[in-house]
Design a protein around this motif. Structure first.
Motif, mmCIF file in Angstrom:
data_model
loop_
_atom_site.group_PDB
_atom_site.id
_atom_site.type_symbol
_atom_site.label_atom_id
_atom_site.label_comp_id
_atom_site.label_asym_id
_atom_site.label_seq_id
_atom_site.Cartn_x
_atom_site.Cartn_y
_atom_site.Cartn_z
ATOM 1 N N THR A 5 0.817 -1.204 0.000
ATOM 2 C CA THR A 5 0.000 0.000 0.000
ATOM 3 C C THR A 5 0.851 1.254 0.000
ATOM 4 O OG1 THR A 5 -0.091 -0.459 2.295
ATOM 5 C CG2 THR A 5 -2.122 -0.679 1.089
ATOM 6 N N LEU A 6 0.391 2.227 -0.680
ATOM 7 C CA LEU A 6 1.080 3.511 -0.627
ATOM 8 C C LEU A 6 0.635 4.186 0.647
ATOM 9 C CD1 LEU A 6 0.827 4.880 -4.202
ATOM 10 C CD2 LEU A 6 2.818 4.051 -3.001
ATOM 11 N N ALA A 7 1.554 4.521 1.453
ATOM 12 C CA ALA A 7 1.165 5.203 2.680
ATOM 13 C C ALA A 7 1.353 6.684 2.469
ATOM 14 C CB ALA A 7 2.015 4.727 3.831
ATOM 15 N N SER A 8 1.629 7.345 3.508
ATOM 16 C CA SER A 8 1.782 8.763 3.348
ATOM 17 C C SER A 8 3.155 9.128 2.910
ATOM 18 C CB SER A 8 1.512 9.406 4.655
ATOM 19 O OG SER A 8 1.248 8.468 5.577
ATOM 20 N N ALA A 157 17.632 17.859 11.568
ATOM 21 C CA ALA A 157 16.332 17.165 11.564
ATOM 22 C C ALA A 157 16.582 15.664 11.592
ATOM 23 C CB ALA A 157 15.522 17.535 10.332
ATOM 24 N N VAL A 158 15.540 14.933 11.923
ATOM 25 C CA VAL A 158 15.602 13.472 11.846
ATOM 26 C C VAL A 158 14.561 13.040 10.822
ATOM 27 C CG1 VAL A 158 15.404 11.300 13.098
ATOM 28 C CG2 VAL A 158 16.157 13.368 14.289
ATOM 29 N N ALA A 159 14.988 12.258 9.851
ATOM 30 C CA ALA A 159 14.061 11.748 8.836
ATOM 31 C C ALA A 159 13.839 10.268 9.089
ATOM 32 C CB ALA A 159 14.647 11.955 7.445
ATOM 33 N N VAL A 160 12.636 9.818 8.847
ATOM 34 C CA VAL A 160 12.355 8.403 9.106
ATOM 35 C C VAL A 160 11.330 7.892 8.101
ATOM 36 C CG1 VAL A 160 10.578 8.990 10.836
ATOM 37 C CG2 VAL A 160 11.662 6.728 10.872
ATOM 38 N N THR A 161 11.539 6.669 7.663
ATOM 39 C CA THR A 161 10.574 6.049 6.753
ATOM 40 C C THR A 161 9.289 5.758 7.500
ATOM 41 O OG1 THR A 161 12.410 4.894 5.744
ATOM 42 C CG2 THR A 161 10.209 4.160 5.130
ATOM 43 N N ILE A 162 8.178 6.211 6.935
ATOM 44 C CA ILE A 162 6.895 5.955 7.593
ATOM 45 C C ILE A 162 6.034 4.983 6.795
ATOM 46 C CG2 ILE A 162 6.840 8.159 8.794
ATOM 47 C CD1 ILE A 162 4.819 8.972 6.545
ATOM 48 N N GLY A 163 6.505 4.549 5.643
ATOM 49 C CA GLY A 163 5.756 3.562 4.874
ATOM 50 C C GLY A 163 5.965 3.791 3.388
ATOM 51 N N VAL A 172 9.410 0.781 15.021
ATOM 52 C CA VAL A 172 10.683 0.826 15.747
ATOM 53 C C VAL A 172 11.490 2.052 15.307
ATOM 54 C CG1 VAL A 172 12.849 -0.389 16.206
ATOM 55 C CG2 VAL A 172 10.723 -1.693 15.958
ATOM 56 N N GLY A 173 11.536 2.278 14.009
ATOM 57 C CA GLY A 173 12.289 3.428 13.495
ATOM 58 C C GLY A 173 11.636 4.744 13.872
ATOM 59 N N VAL A 174 10.316 4.769 13.770
ATOM 60 C CA VAL A 174 9.600 6.019 14.074
ATOM 61 C C VAL A 174 9.770 6.364 15.564
ATOM 62 C CG1 VAL A 174 7.299 7.051 14.230
ATOM 63 C CG2 VAL A 174 7.972 5.802 12.165
ATOM 64 N N CYS A 175 9.691 5.367 16.428
ATOM 65 C CA CYS A 175 9.860 5.641 17.879
ATOM 66 C C CYS A 175 11.257 6.177 18.159
ATOM 67 C CB CYS A 175 9.602 4.378 18.697
ATOM 68 S SG CYS A 175 7.869 3.950 18.720
ATOM 69 N N HIS A 192 8.286 8.916 2.537
ATOM 70 C CA HIS A 192 7.551 7.885 1.798
ATOM 71 C C HIS A 192 8.543 7.045 0.992
ATOM 72 C CE1 HIS A 192 5.062 5.927 -1.171
ATOM 73 N NE2 HIS A 192 4.012 6.242 -0.443
ATOM 74 N N HIS A 193 8.457 5.762 1.207
ATOM 75 C CA HIS A 193 9.385 4.827 0.579
ATOM 76 C C HIS A 193 9.512 5.029 -0.943
ATOM 77 C CE1 HIS A 193 10.235 0.198 0.158
ATOM 78 N NE2 HIS A 193 10.985 0.899 -0.641
ATOM 79 N N MET A 194 8.382 5.081 -1.642
ATOM 80 C CA MET A 194 8.476 5.133 -3.099
ATOM 81 C C MET A 194 8.886 6.516 -3.601
ATOM 82 S SD MET A 194 8.052 2.065 -3.577
ATOM 83 C CE MET A 194 8.230 1.990 -5.346
ATOM 84 N N GLU A 195 8.487 7.518 -2.891
ATOM 85 C CA GLU A 195 8.915 8.863 -3.283
ATOM 86 C C GLU A 195 10.434 8.961 -3.148
ATOM 87 O OE1 GLU A 195 7.265 12.089 -1.007
ATOM 88 O OE2 GLU A 195 7.468 13.449 -2.700
ATOM 89 N N ALA A 196 10.942 8.309 -2.119
ATOM 90 C CA ALA A 196 12.393 8.292 -1.930
ATOM 91 C C ALA A 196 13.083 7.622 -3.106
ATOM 92 C CB ALA A 196 12.735 7.559 -0.643
ATOM 93 N N HIS A 197 12.510 6.504 -3.554
ATOM 94 C CA HIS A 197 13.120 5.829 -4.707
ATOM 95 C C HIS A 197 13.176 6.771 -5.914
ATOM 96 C CE1 HIS A 197 13.972 1.808 -3.403
ATOM 97 N NE2 HIS A 197 12.740 1.516 -3.053
ATOM 98 N N ALA A 198 12.122 7.544 -6.092
ATOM 99 C CA ALA A 198 12.099 8.448 -7.252
ATOM 100 C C ALA A 198 13.080 9.604 -7.073
ATOM 101 C CB ALA A 198 10.682 8.994 -7.457
#
Ligand code: KG4
Ligand code: ZN
Length: 404
Positions: A5-8, A157-163, A172-175, A192-198
């Protein structure tokens, strides 16, 4: 490694992002609109509700090298190289952290792999993967900071994958990101995982300008998107069932390949020994004149081919087969790969046509995601873009996959 699923959305992205990833991705939709103009729909990534200080984030965004244009923002207060982001990624089976400067310089990247578990159990068990992340997350993040010779106090800043990803693992990563952000009063950038890929393509190809077309091919996604600007994407096609990476992985398992390095790389290697025309698989969805994908039917064709040659799909390690049988398997691997990639080629041809009608100024096709590390895929897609007068932008394999 298959998510569906595409998350946010967000900003920096997935490990790829760091670490493999890249870095600095887009921000919240609201934030993005400040850059791309009000009222422009984001039809690809959905919004997320982060509320970091706009001033701070706009500086980071500019530093990230992902800013589309300076536009009317006059609040950027930091030079790109002064912005330092810690990225955390735990969406699947690897725990990863990286420290990246706003000018794109990767200061450190650390990955703790659960590949052994993966090959032992033949897939990712979410609960076990979550425990694995929890065990090493502090150490991985600390190592990334140490390797960058920085402390949390130096971060912007801290960046984290949220989906998308496994929710138990993502948590675990978000916490961890929240703990650091809370303690040091830092904004969190959700990715966003897929946006990162792009967008990782912009890290390696500094001249890459919007708009561009992107083919994102991973274990869980097959996407063709038209990227108009940061946070402003139009989806031209997606898979109606499986993604190509899933088809590579399943075929590799059925052929008894060593899955420790991942099914895709193992299959690519075996395919070099085979005859790609030995088995006549049919190309998916030719009667559908759109840009969608389907790999479920090709998987079924492969399975039938394996069974018709009396090759076992269970307990069938290729290391213990005869040279004749190895040859048969290589032929299946090569024939599968040829057709799987022909499907990509056909869809990309059509997507280029569609995209050029919408945005005639497009100059590049970005190809990213784990499967984009495949040399055969790159070569074939390069022919397609050259034929259409475009340029192929493919990040190095270490930045195409989620984690090295
Ligand atoms: O983007 P990614 O690292 O993780 C996901 O987001 O899924 O992609 C992983 C997928 C796996 O299915 C893996 O087998 C595939 O990318 N892959 C490859 C190659 N390297 C990784 N597929 C074909 N050829 C490769 N060389
Ligand atoms: Zn991925």
């Amino acid at each position: 490694m298959a998510f569906s699923t595409l998350a946010s959305p967000l900003w920096l992205s997935r490990s790829a992002f760091f670490l493999k990833t890249s870095l600095l991705h887009s921000g919240t939709r609201a934030l993005t609109r400040r850059f791309t103009g009000p009222g422009q729909p984001s039809t690809f990534f959905s919004p997320i509700s982060l509320k970091p200080s706009f001033k701070h984030l706009s500086a980071i965004r500019s530093a990230s090298g992902i800013v589309a244009q300076k536009s009317s923002d006059s609040e950027w207060s930091l030079a790109r190289e002064d912005v330092v982001i810690l990225g955390i990624e735990t969406s699947c089976d690897d725990t990863a952290a990286a420290v990246v400067r706003g000018n794109g310089e990767i200061l450190s990247q650390v990955v703790s792999s659960q590949a052994d578990l993966l090959s032992r159990y033949g897939g990712v068990a979410p609960k076990m993967a979550e425990e694995g992340h929890s065990l090493v997350i502090n150490q991985v993040v600390q190592q990334a900071l140490d390797n960058a010779k920085l402390t949390e106090k130096n971060l912007s800043a801290v960046a984290v994958t949220i989906g998308p990803g496994l929710s138990l693992c993502l948590r675990v990563g978000v916490c961890k990101a929240r703990r650091i952000a809370g303690k040091f009063s830092l904004p969190i950038i959700s990715v966003h995982h897929m946006e990162a890929h792009a967008l990782v393509a912009r890290l390696v190809e500094k001249d890459l300008q919007f708009p561009f077309l992107a083919l994102l091919i991973s274990g869980g996604h097959n996407l063709l998107i038209l990227a108009h600007g940061l946070g402003h994407y139009v989806q031209l096609g997606t898979t109606i069932d499986d993604a190509i990476g899933e088809a590579y992985d399943k075929t590799a398992r059925w052929l008894g390949l060593d899955m420790r390095k991942g099914g895709g790389p193992a299959l690519e290697e075996l395919a070099r020994e085979g005859d790609a025309k030995a088995i006549k698989f049919s190309i998916p969805m030719r009667q559908h004149k759109d840009c969608n994908f389907s790999y479920a039917g090709l998987k079924t064709q492969v399975r039938i081919a394996i069974e018709s040659k009396n090759l076992s799909v269970e307990n069938n390690s290729i290391s213990s087969t005869s040279s004749h049988e190895r040859r048969l398997r290589a032929d299946i691997a090569a024939s599968f790969q040829r057709v799987a990639v022909l499907h990509l080629e056909e869809r990309c041809e059509r997507a280029i046509e569609w995209a050029m009608n919408i945005e005639p100024s497009i100059k590049c096709l970005v190809v990213s995601g784990g499967v984009a590390s495949n040399q055969y895929v790159r070569t074939r897609l390069n022919h397609v873009v050259e034929k259409n007068g475009l340029q192929l932008v493919c990040p190095p394999p270490s930045l195409c996959t989620d984690n090295v």
